[in-house]
Motif scaffolding. Sequence first.
Motif, PDB file in Angstrom:
ATOM      1  N   LEU A   1       0.815  -1.210   0.000  1.00 15.48           N
ATOM      2  CA  LEU A   1       0.000   0.000   0.000  1.00 15.48           C
ATOM      3  C   LEU A   1       0.852   1.265   0.000  1.00 15.48           C
ATOM      4  N   SER A   2       0.474   2.201  -0.866  1.00 17.65           N
ATOM      5  CA  SER A   2       1.041   3.556  -0.846  1.00 17.65           C
ATOM      6  C   SER A   2      -0.080   4.520  -0.465  1.00 17.65           C
ATOM      7  N   ILE A   3       0.135   5.292   0.588  1.00 21.09           N
ATOM      8  CA  ILE A   3      -0.851   6.295   1.010  1.00 21.09           C
ATOM      9  C   ILE A   3      -0.284   7.676   0.700  1.00 21.09           C
ATOM     10  N   ILE A   4      -1.017   8.425  -0.100  1.00 25.17           N
ATOM     11  CA  ILE A   4      -0.579   9.763  -0.508  1.00 25.17           C
ATOM     12  C   ILE A   4      -1.402  10.796   0.245  1.00 25.17           C
ATOM     13  N   ILE A   5      -0.710  11.738   0.874  1.00 26.64           N
ATOM     14  CA  ILE A   5      -1.382  12.805   1.622  1.00 26.64           C
ATOM     15  C   ILE A   5      -0.887  14.145   1.092  1.00 26.64           C
ATOM     16  N   PRO A   6      -1.685  14.844   0.272  1.00 25.86           N
ATOM     17  CA  PRO A   6      -1.295  16.179  -0.179  1.00 25.86           C
ATOM     18  C   PRO A   6      -1.418  17.170   0.975  1.00 25.86           C
ATOM     19  N   ALA A   7      -0.471  18.091   1.076  1.00 24.37           N
ATOM     20  CA  ALA A   7      -0.472  19.015   2.212  1.00 24.37           C
ATOM     21  C   ALA A   7      -0.097  20.423   1.766  1.00 24.37           C
ATOM     22  N   TYR A   8      -0.870  21.386   2.232  1.00 22.17           N
ATOM     23  CA  TYR A   8      -0.543  22.798   2.003  1.00 22.17           C
ATOM     24  C   TYR A   8      -0.815  23.568   3.287  1.00 22.17           C
ATOM     25  N   ASN A   9       0.239  24.085   3.892  1.00 25.35           N
ATOM     26  CA  ASN A   9       0.145  24.815   5.167  1.00 25.35           C
ATOM     27  C   ASN A   9      -0.602  23.989   6.223  1.00 25.35           C
ATOM     28  N   GLU A  10      -0.090  22.793   6.468  1.00 24.59           N
ATOM     29  CA  GLU A  10      -0.757  21.857   7.384  1.00 24.59           C
ATOM     30  C   GLU A  10       0.060  21.574   8.643  1.00 24.59           C
ATOM     31  N   GLU A  11       0.881  22.523   9.085  1.00 24.43           N
ATOM     32  CA  GLU A  11       1.743  22.270  10.236  1.00 24.43           C
ATOM     33  C   GLU A  11       0.949  21.943  11.508  1.00 24.43           C
ATOM     34  N   LYS A  12      -0.271  22.443  11.626  1.00 23.06           N
ATOM     35  CA  LYS A  12      -1.050  22.236  12.845  1.00 23.06           C
ATOM     36  C   LYS A  12      -1.821  20.917  12.843  1.00 23.06           C
ATOM     37  N   ARG A  13      -2.147  20.392  11.629  1.00 31.36           N
ATOM     38  CA  ARG A  13      -2.992  19.192  11.581  1.00 31.36           C
ATOM     39  C   ARG A  13      -2.256  17.932  11.146  1.00 31.36           C
ATOM     40  N   ILE A  14      -1.134  18.100  10.493  1.00 35.21           N
ATOM     41  CA  ILE A  14      -0.487  16.957   9.841  1.00 35.21           C
ATOM     42  C   ILE A  14       0.096  15.955  10.841  1.00 35.21           C
TER      43      ILE A  14
END
Length: 397
Positions: free
Chosen positions: A162-175
Amino acid sequence: MTKQHPLHDFLVFIRYAIVGGLGTVVDVVVLYLLVEFVSMPILIATGFSFIAAVINNFLLNKYWTFNNKHTNIRKQFIKFFLVAGIGLLLTLVFMYIFVHILIIPNVSIGFFSMQKELPGYVVAKLITSVIVLSWNFMGNKFWTFNDRIRVVQHLEHYPLTLSIIIPAYNEEKRIVKTLQTVSAFCQLQAKTYEILVVDDGSKDKTVQVVTELKEKIPHLKLVHYATNQGKGFAVKQGVEQALGEYILFTDADNSTPIEEWRKVFPLLKKHEVVIGSRYIKGSDIKIEQPKYRIVLGRLGNLMIQTFLLDGIKDTQCGFKAFQHGAAKEIFSRMKVKRFGFDMEILVIARLLKYDIKEVAVSWYNAPDSRVRPIKDGLRTLRELIFIKLNLWGGRYH
């Protein structure tokens, strides 16, 4: 590869010129018939005769001049028509230059003992015809009828499940919380896996936070580029680097809990594409959106179903999984970089005849969601039109 005869390109050009001559005959004959026997106005008849000539030239060039085997005739005809249209524009431009700016003089020509004076505008037309013929030939040879084979690299053996892809933009608080949750789940559920965070040009400390987590979270990888491109672009970058037999992309806020993978995984054995849905029976919306966003979302989904994806209840849920080969093929054709990519990849999946399965999922609305209903809704509408035009134009083949 079969070696071509040295005169091959010249003979192809001669055939192209012959077809052009026949096209001129068709143009003139159709114009005459429409004006004289149908009493059609000259300008309208000119338009119909031009189209008739283009159709004639397209078919003869496709099946005789270039002996082209490509099955997407609609896409090729649109290209051919555009090349012809530019050729018509070039004709007008060069005729204006030669007749009104350079002012080509009359030319005397001799036939045996006879002397004739060829008007300058006729000379201009002959020169222009050579230029436009060359343009049309090159445009159709290297663009319209160029059989470029799309090569998409597929793995023969998958090093990961499995490959899980998580796109992130300005996500320092939730990632951080999301990655910890995803990692804990994968360690229990997946045999082998990777978590790919694709940072979409964040301006905050997302990259720093994810980099620090790599020491604590197994199999966490970071893909980063400097300029924000959009969620679709970010997911595509992840798919291109994914090594898993199955590829899942999900949101950085974990709005569809990673535990929903348990529902998706068994379905991927029979279906190339499995997508989470908030709008089918069995779905569970834990925290609802504001009413106005629900209404706008449903209206948008109705438009998407009407014009693009009839029968798919929820195209925009950010929880979609693919068999490896299907993901590589679909995303290699993707054109949309932002939120509209969700509907585009499903359009492409259907075009490639992949089986799409919707599965009911749980979903939580993030209170600090960055989705701007009006602005993003208008952008998605624009992208819907863009996708429809691409579909009509055959750009996804």
